[in-house]
Design a protein around this motif. Structure first.
Motif, PDB file in Angstrom:
ATOM      1  N   GLU A  50       0.852  -1.191   0.000  1.00  0.00           N
ATOM      2  CA  GLU A  50       0.000   0.000   0.000  1.00  0.00           C
ATOM      3  C   GLU A  50       0.887   1.240   0.000  1.00  0.00           C
ATOM      4  O   GLU A  50       1.827   1.323   0.801  1.00  0.00           O
ATOM      5  N   SER A  55      -4.057   7.722   7.512  1.00  0.00           N
ATOM      6  CA  SER A  55      -4.593   7.429   8.852  1.00  0.00           C
ATOM      7  C   SER A  55      -4.372   5.976   9.263  1.00  0.00           C
ATOM      8  O   SER A  55      -4.513   5.633  10.433  1.00  0.00           O
ATOM      9  N   TYR A  57      -6.390   3.663   8.148  1.00  0.00           N
ATOM     10  CA  TYR A  57      -7.706   2.995   8.025  1.00  0.00           C
ATOM     11  C   TYR A  57      -7.716   2.006   6.856  1.00  0.00           C
ATOM     12  O   TYR A  57      -8.104   0.851   7.005  1.00  0.00           O
ATOM     13  N   THR A 119      -2.215   7.990  -3.611  1.00  0.00           N
ATOM     14  CA  THR A 119      -1.578   9.260  -3.934  1.00  0.00           C
ATOM     15  C   THR A 119      -1.066   9.124  -5.367  1.00  0.00           C
ATOM     16  O   THR A 119      -0.672   8.031  -5.785  1.00  0.00           O
ATOM     17  N   ILE A 174      -4.388  13.193  -3.948  1.00  0.00           N
ATOM     18  CA  ILE A 174      -3.318  14.196  -4.008  1.00  0.00           C
ATOM     19  C   ILE A 174      -2.057  13.645  -4.676  1.00  0.00           C
ATOM     20  O   ILE A 174      -1.799  12.448  -4.620  1.00  0.00           O
ATOM     21  N   THR A 177       4.525  13.333  -3.325  1.00  0.00           N
ATOM     22  CA  THR A 177       5.536  14.353  -3.074  1.00  0.00           C
ATOM     23  C   THR A 177       6.814  13.667  -2.587  1.00  0.00           C
ATOM     24  O   THR A 177       6.785  12.490  -2.214  1.00  0.00           O
TER      25      THR A 177
HETATM   26  C1  LIG Z   1      -5.020  10.375   0.713  1.00  0.00           C
HETATM   27  S1  LIG Z   1      -3.751  10.027   1.853  1.00  0.00           S
HETATM   28  C2  LIG Z   1      -3.944   8.311   2.195  1.00  0.00           C
HETATM   29  C3  LIG Z   1      -5.143   8.004   3.040  1.00  0.00           C
HETATM   30  C4  LIG Z   1      -5.177   6.615   3.608  1.00  0.00           C
HETATM   31  N1  LIG Z   1      -5.295   5.611   2.599  1.00  0.00           N
HETATM   32  C5  LIG Z   1      -6.263   6.486   4.671  1.00  0.00           C
HETATM   33  O1  LIG Z   1      -7.010   5.495   4.656  1.00  0.00           O
HETATM   34  O2  LIG Z   1      -6.336   7.350   5.525  1.00  0.00           O
HETATM   35  C6  LIG Z   1      -2.310  10.059   0.839  1.00  0.00           C
HETATM   36  C7  LIG Z   1      -1.047   9.763   1.579  1.00  0.00           C
HETATM   37  O3  LIG Z   1       0.009   9.629   0.639  1.00  0.00           O
HETATM   38  C8  LIG Z   1       1.202  10.058   1.254  1.00  0.00           C
HETATM   39  N2  LIG Z   1       2.215  10.327   0.227  1.00  0.00           N
HETATM   40  C9  LIG Z   1       2.386  11.424  -0.555  1.00  0.00           C
HETATM   41  N3  LIG Z   1       3.451  11.285  -1.366  1.00  0.00           N
HETATM   42  C10 LIG Z   1       3.969  10.055  -1.105  1.00  0.00           C
HETATM   43  C11 LIG Z   1       5.073   9.335  -1.625  1.00  0.00           C
HETATM   44  N4  LIG Z   1       5.870   9.837  -2.570  1.00  0.00           N
HETATM   45  N5  LIG Z   1       5.298   8.097  -1.137  1.00  0.00           N
HETATM   46  C12 LIG Z   1       4.509   7.557  -0.161  1.00  0.00           C
HETATM   47  N6  LIG Z   1       3.444   8.203   0.363  1.00  0.00           N
HETATM   48  C13 LIG Z   1       3.175   9.430  -0.097  1.00  0.00           C
HETATM   49  C14 LIG Z   1       0.769  11.280   2.068  1.00  0.00           C
HETATM   50  O4  LIG Z   1       1.675  11.533   3.131  1.00  0.00           O
HETATM   51  C15 LIG Z   1      -0.624  10.841   2.564  1.00  0.00           C
HETATM   52  O5  LIG Z   1      -0.558  10.297   3.849  1.00  0.00           O
END
Ligand SMILES: C[S@@+](CC[C@H](N)C(=O)[O-])C[C@H]1O[C@@H](n2cnc3c(N)ncnc32)[C@H](O)[C@@H]1O
Length: 329
Positions: A50, A55, A57, A119, A174, A177
């Protein structure tokens, strides 16, 4: 186990809420998580990677779906989130949370039966293709056109060593990054628009022809002033979106006006014809020429049976994902 059964078993508030009772910013809408997990078709005993723990979840749902004979490796770029999730998920001994950049996958535990990203990568990571098993599935968001609001969720299966796309769903997440994100507001749709108005809730528009910045003031004024009237179409813009993304029609446009929301359709430097993205079905039109083009798109779409997400497929072209109509129409 079905996704709906896993949802019943996992307490989402335990993961999504912070100590003060507020929602963790990185939390995804539960219905979106459920829909995208359906796409992933996870089976008991599988190994899942994943990307985007957030969070935790979705991680807990994945852990419930694979069961203790399976394995979930969840990575996030933000060490605070992986630490928090590790603590919350400690009862699932078959889950490992790691701080890493999802663009490289996670080679240490490869190969995986399933990879899911919450993401959006800029380029489709080669590492994922290498780290997925034969017959394995990858589900990820991808921006399929260089225009605001054109991210969708796509699914690929590894067959004979290469990826073949079969499913597309209307969800966006999103961008990926390289550093933990502090300010999530900077990912609003206007961040990807080609022109953006002033103020707290500005209008914004995206279209290829706007990319050179040559949008006349009269064009913007007309776009902002023209009144929305009842459209002659039975459907709203949401219904035709998948088809327009798959046909890459020149002049494809997505826009937002603070007083009446999202608009989708056709524009050039001389005018526009756009329908409301959600009901009620209205349109904003500047002149007959543009209206005729939009009507032609609509008639063609209706004529081939109103193809929507289930009639299109993702195609991997080098490191980009494009959409096309199934059957190559
Ligand atoms: C929409 S949230 C995920 C929500 C999660 N699936 C939940 O159930 O709460 C997207 C996540 O991707 C992470 N993220 C952004 N860029 C990333 C990268 N290059 N590698 C790994 N994670 C990344 C962010 O920190 C963020 O926590």
């Amino acid at each position: 186990m079905k996704v709906s059964q896993a949802i019943e078993r996992v307490n989402k508030d335990y993961y999504m809420l912070q100590k003060d009772g507020t929602l963790l910013t990185q939390t995804t809408r539960p219905q979106a998580i459920a829909d995208n997990l359906e796409m992933l078709d996870v089976q008991e005993g599988q190994k899942v990677l994943e990307i985007g723990t957030g969070s935790g979840y979705s991680t807990a749902l994945l852990a419930t779906l694979v069961g203790e004979s399976g394995k979930v490796v969840s990575i996030d770029i933000d060490p605070k989130l992986t630490k928090r999730a590790s603590e919350k998920l400690k009862d699932f001994e078959w889950v490992t949370c790691v701080t890493a950049d999802g663009r490289f996958g996670y080679d240490n535990c490869a190969p995986y039966d399933r990879i899911i990203a919450w993401t959006t990568p800029d380029n489709f990571p080669n590492s994922w293709t290498n780290q997925i098993e034969e017959d394995g599935l990858i589900v990820t968001p991808f921006q399929v056109m260089d225009i605001v609001q054109s991210t969708v969720m796509v699914r690929f299966k590894k067959m004979d060593g290469s990826l073949s796309g079969d499913l597309v769903r209307p969800e966006g997440y999103i961008p990926m990054t390289s550093e933990p994100v502090v300010d999530f507001d900077r990912f609003g749709p206007e961040s990807q628009a080609d022109i953006v108005g002033e103020g707290e809730e500005p209008f914004w528009i995206g279209a290829h022809w706007m990319k050179d910045g040559q949008v006349k003031e009269e064009w913007k004024e007309r776009f902002l002033k023209v009144k929305a009237t009842s459209s002659p179409f039975r459907e709203d813009g949401q219904a035709i979106r998948a088809y327009l993304l798959a046909t890459h029609s020149e002049g494809y446009t997505f826009a937002f006006r603070p007083e009446d929301g999202d608009w989708i359709g056709y524009s050039t430097a001389n005018g526009f014809a756009l329908v409301s993205f959600r009901q009620p079905n209205r349109w904003i039109i500047s002149d007959d020429e543009h209206t005729m083009v939009l009507e032609k798109w609509w008639v063609t779409w209706v004529g081939i049976g109103k193809p929507s997400y289930e009639s299109i497929q993702p195609i991997l072209m080098k490191d980009q994902v494009k959409l096309s109509l199934k059957g190559g129409e």
